[in-house]
Design a protein around this motif. Structure first.
Motif, PDB file in Angstrom:
ATOM      1  N   PHE A  23       1.007  -1.316  -0.251  1.00 17.91           N
ATOM      2  CA  PHE A  23      -0.104  -0.138   0.072  1.00 17.91           C
ATOM      3  C   PHE A  23       0.463   0.708   0.397  1.00 17.91           C
ATOM      4  N   ARG A  24       2.109   1.226   0.838  1.00 19.55           N
ATOM      5  CA  ARG A  24       2.540   2.299   0.645  1.00 19.55           C
ATOM      6  C   ARG A  24       3.832   2.559  -0.361  1.00 19.55           C
ATOM      7  N   ARG A  25       4.612   1.339  -0.529  1.00 20.06           N
ATOM      8  CA  ARG A  25       5.850   1.228  -1.431  1.00 20.06           C
ATOM      9  C   ARG A  25       5.212   1.412  -3.441  1.00 20.06           C
ATOM     10  N   SER A  26       6.734   1.976  -3.924  1.00 17.45           N
ATOM     11  CA  SER A  26       6.277   1.566  -5.129  1.00 17.45           C
ATOM     12  C   SER A  26       5.926  -0.140  -5.586  1.00 17.45           C
ATOM     13  N   PHE A  27       4.817  -0.443  -6.680  1.00 22.60           N
ATOM     14  CA  PHE A  27       4.439  -1.436  -6.672  1.00 22.60           C
ATOM     15  C   PHE A  27       4.985  -2.132  -7.545  1.00 22.60           C
ATOM     16  N   SER A  28       5.844  -1.401  -8.441  1.00 19.60           N
ATOM     17  CA  SER A  28       5.902  -2.253  -9.767  1.00 19.60           C
ATOM     18  C   SER A  28       8.147  -1.241  -9.717  1.00 19.60           C
ATOM     19  N   HIS A  29       8.129  -1.781 -11.158  1.00 20.39           N
ATOM     20  CA  HIS A  29       9.984  -1.211 -11.237  1.00 20.39           C
ATOM     21  C   HIS A  29       9.878  -1.233 -12.656  1.00 20.39           C
ATOM     22  N   ARG A  30      11.526  -0.073 -13.293  1.00 18.55           N
ATOM     23  CA  ARG A  30      10.918  -0.176 -14.524  1.00 18.55           C
ATOM     24  C   ARG A  30      12.453  -0.698 -14.509  1.00 18.55           C
ATOM     25  N   ARG A  90      -3.337  -2.804  -8.483  1.00 20.38           N
ATOM     26  CA  ARG A  90      -2.989  -3.827  -7.590  1.00 20.38           C
ATOM     27  C   ARG A  90      -3.981  -5.150  -6.946  1.00 20.38           C
ATOM     28  N   GLY A  91      -5.348  -4.787  -7.693  1.00 20.35           N
ATOM     29  CA  GLY A  91      -7.104  -5.525  -7.320  1.00 20.35           C
ATOM     30  C   GLY A  91      -6.302  -6.308  -8.945  1.00 20.35           C
ATOM     31  N   ALA A  92      -6.043  -5.947  -9.978  1.00 20.48           N
ATOM     32  CA  ALA A  92      -5.648  -7.106 -10.464  1.00 20.48           C
ATOM     33  C   ALA A  92      -4.324  -8.215  -9.498  1.00 20.48           C
ATOM     34  N   VAL A 115      -2.546 -13.626  -7.246  1.00 22.55           N
ATOM     35  CA  VAL A 115      -1.135 -14.055  -6.125  1.00 22.55           C
ATOM     36  C   VAL A 115      -1.427 -15.205  -5.744  1.00 22.55           C
ATOM     37  N   GLY A 116      -3.111 -15.659  -5.634  1.00 18.52           N
ATOM     38  CA  GLY A 116      -3.236 -16.901  -4.935  1.00 18.52           C
ATOM     39  C   GLY A 116      -2.930 -17.939  -6.123  1.00 18.52           C
ATOM     40  N   ALA A 117      -3.276 -17.613  -7.636  1.00 22.59           N
ATOM     41  CA  ALA A 117      -2.791 -18.532  -8.220  1.00 22.59           C
ATOM     42  C   ALA A 117      -1.080 -18.905  -8.567  1.00 22.59           C
ATOM     43  N   TYR A 118      -1.107 -17.890  -8.479  1.00 21.16           N
ATOM     44  CA  TYR A 118       0.456 -17.498  -8.267  1.00 21.16           C
ATOM     45  C   TYR A 118       1.568 -18.697  -7.394  1.00 21.16           C
ATOM     46  N   ALA A 119       0.720 -18.755  -6.103  1.00 18.24           N
ATOM     47  CA  ALA A 119       1.840 -19.198  -5.190  1.00 18.24           C
ATOM     48  C   ALA A 119       1.611 -20.477  -5.304  1.00 18.24           C
ATOM     49  N   GLN A 120       0.486 -21.426  -5.773  1.00 20.97           N
ATOM     50  CA  GLN A 120       0.081 -22.374  -6.620  1.00 20.97           C
ATOM     51  C   GLN A 120       0.870 -22.573  -7.769  1.00 20.97           C
ATOM     52  N   GLY A 121       1.687 -22.226  -8.302  1.00 15.84           N
ATOM     53  CA  GLY A 121       2.009 -22.503  -9.384  1.00 15.84           C
ATOM     54  C   GLY A 121       1.390 -21.806 -11.151  1.00 15.84           C
ATOM     55  N   GLY A 122       0.210 -21.703 -10.700  1.00 18.07           N
ATOM     56  CA  GLY A 122      -0.498 -21.136 -11.998  1.00 18.07           C
ATOM     57  C   GLY A 122      -0.610 -19.993 -12.394  1.00 18.07           C
ATOM     58  N   TYR A 123       0.778 -19.258 -12.775  1.00 18.67           N
ATOM     59  CA  TYR A 123       1.205 -18.713 -13.205  1.00 18.67           C
ATOM     60  C   TYR A 123       0.378 -17.826 -14.654  1.00 18.67           C
ATOM     61  N   TYR A 124       0.448 -19.641 -15.306  1.00 20.20           N
ATOM     62  CA  TYR A 124       0.243 -19.756 -16.160  1.00 20.20           C
ATOM     63  C   TYR A 124      -1.089 -19.459 -17.450  1.00 20.20           C
ATOM     64  N   GLN A 155       0.073 -27.503 -18.942  1.00 22.57           N
ATOM     65  CA  GLN A 155      -0.368 -27.417 -20.622  1.00 22.57           C
ATOM     66  C   GLN A 155      -1.086 -26.136 -20.427  1.00 22.57           C
ATOM     67  N   THR A 156      -1.238 -26.265 -21.811  1.00 21.81           N
ATOM     68  CA  THR A 156      -2.070 -24.503 -22.568  1.00 21.81           C
ATOM     69  C   THR A 156      -3.114 -23.611 -21.403  1.00 21.81           C
ATOM     70  N   PRO A 157      -3.215 -23.422 -21.263  1.00 22.59           N
ATOM     71  CA  PRO A 157      -3.402 -22.242 -20.320  1.00 22.59           C
ATOM     72  C   PRO A 157      -5.282 -22.023 -20.773  1.00 22.59           C
ATOM     73  N   GLN A 158      -5.479 -21.705 -19.564  1.00 15.48           N
ATOM     74  CA  GLN A 158      -6.466 -21.243 -19.385  1.00 15.48           C
ATOM     75  C   GLN A 158      -6.586 -19.644 -19.598  1.00 15.48           C
ATOM     76  N   ILE A 159      -7.357 -18.565 -20.350  1.00 15.15           N
ATOM     77  CA  ILE A 159      -6.845 -17.350 -20.604  1.00 15.15           C
ATOM     78  C   ILE A 159      -7.504 -16.296 -19.395  1.00 15.15           C
ATOM     79  N   VAL A 160      -7.418 -16.016 -18.707  1.00 15.28           N
ATOM     80  CA  VAL A 160      -7.767 -14.998 -17.898  1.00 15.28           C
ATOM     81  C   VAL A 160      -7.739 -13.686 -17.976  1.00 15.28           C
ATOM     82  N   ASN A 161      -8.698 -12.535 -17.808  1.00 18.49           N
ATOM     83  CA  ASN A 161      -8.531 -11.547 -18.372  1.00 18.49           C
ATOM     84  C   ASN A 161      -8.336 -10.491 -16.989  1.00 18.49           C
ATOM     85  N   ILE A 162      -7.609 -10.121 -16.461  1.00 20.53           N
ATOM     86  CA  ILE A 162      -7.253  -9.475 -15.196  1.00 20.53           C
ATOM     87  C   ILE A 162      -6.898  -8.307 -15.476  1.00 20.53           C
ATOM     88  N   LEU A 163      -6.759  -7.392 -16.277  1.00 18.28           N
ATOM     89  CA  LEU A 163      -6.242  -5.973 -16.423  1.00 18.28           C
ATOM     90  C   LEU A 163      -7.848  -5.281 -16.463  1.00 18.28           C
TER      91      LEU A 163
END
Length: 320
Positions: free
Chosen positions: A172-179, A231-233, A238-247, A312-320
């Motif tokens: 909430f308080r610091r830069s969330f992304s980096h160039r 941040r909302g996206a 993050v739940g999927a990322y934590a379980q190896g579901g980044y794809y 395998q072939t990922p399920q595409i989820v639009n979070i943006l």
């Protein structure tokens, strides 16, 4: 052969020095082993002590008695030495390294299960000359891990409370992304990124598993790169990322098997966490260091016990 217990008295919630030394003494008495104990005194002491002992040429087995940071230091001290192998007796708070061994992880708590166990080689990640066995992460998650040590000094906060406070402050308080400029095996990308996780093993940050397919001895690194999103996206991802579901989120996250990863920042230091230990550089170069660390453990143990197949072939989820 000498068996050397490297004990970190500050690891975990209480000092386990007495119990580890009793374990070492019992092991020596039961099996007639040459056993020694070394208590670490400061950051870097374990790596230096292990390296100095390997230079004697004596055959050595090291027991890293602490958390992931102690494992990291012993690995850096023993790496590349033909006369040395290491294992882990967990007394830390997270012990993410041992999660890679699945159901056999509890057996590492007793050296009786370890002393004559089989020896095998593990890959490592070389980050500007320093090794990580499991995950080298840069960006948001590395900043959270780095700040945990600072907040842990505050009264009334335990390890979990310190992590939650660090997570909240960084979110909430610091830069969330980096160039950054990120180069994956020569492919150059410039933009805003939230994090980059280079994985030889599967766990970090108390059980996060960004690359469930990562194996610790196959000569392959798995990198997960997350571009800037809201941040909302990120919360939805993050739940999927934590379980190896980044794809599942291809618009935000990208997986790669690059053997050389370069991260550059023109404006500020990049915080990189190596098995929980933080370093800072403007230019981070990460490379595969194949079959670099000799390890031993209980008979039948497998550092890839929890590994999952490539997605395998990922399920595409639009979070943006």
């Amino acid at each position: 052969m000498k068996h050397v217990f490297i004990i970190n008295p500050t690891a975990g919630k209480r000092d386990c020095t007495a119990s580890i030394m009793a374990m070492a003494k019992g092991l020596a008495g039961r099996h007639g082993l040459d056993v020694d104990c070394i208590l670490t005194q400061s950051t870097g002491h374990a790596a230096a002590a292990v390296r100095k002992l390997t230079e004697t040429g004596q055959e050595l087995r090291f027991y890293a008695c602490g958390g992931d940071g102690t494992v990291n230091e012993v690995a850096n001290g023993a790496a590349g030495a033909d006369n040395a192998a290491m294992t882990c007796v967990p007394v830390g708070t997270g012990n993410d390294f041992l999660k890679n061994f699945g159901d056999m992880a509890p057996l590492f708590s007793d050296a009786e299960n370890l002393w004559n166990g089989p020896r095998f080689l593990l890959d490592a990640i070389d980050c500007n000359g320093r090794l990580a066995l499991t995950v080298a992460c840069s960006g948001f998650d590395a900043q959270v891990a780095d700040d945990v040590h600072q907040y842990g000094k505050l009264p009334l906060l335990d390890g979990k409370g310190s992590y939650i406070l660090s997570l909240a402050v960084n979110f909430f308080r610091r830069s969330f992304s980096h160039r950054w400029t990120v180069t994956l095996d020569g492919e150059r990308m410039e933009g805003d990124f939230i994090l980059a996780a280079v994985c030889n093993g599967r766990y970090y940050g108390g059980g996060f598993m960004p690359a469930a397919e990562a194996r610790m001895d196959d000569g392959v690194l798995h990198t997960v790169l997350v571009r800037r999103i809201s941040r909302g996206a990120f919360l939805r991802m993050v739940g999927a990322y934590a379980q190896g579901g980044y794809y599942r989120f291809p618009e935000a996250a990208r997986g790669s098997c690059a053997s050389e990863i370069i991260i550059e920042s023109p404006q500020q230091d990049i915080v990189t966490c190596l098995d929980g230990e933080s370093v800072r550089h403007r230019r981070v170069v990460l490379r595969l260091s194949e079959k670099k660390v000799a390890f031993f453990g209980p008979p039948g143990c497998n550092p890839n016990a929890t590994c999952r197949p490539l997605p395998q072939t990922p399920q595409i989820v639009n979070i943006l």
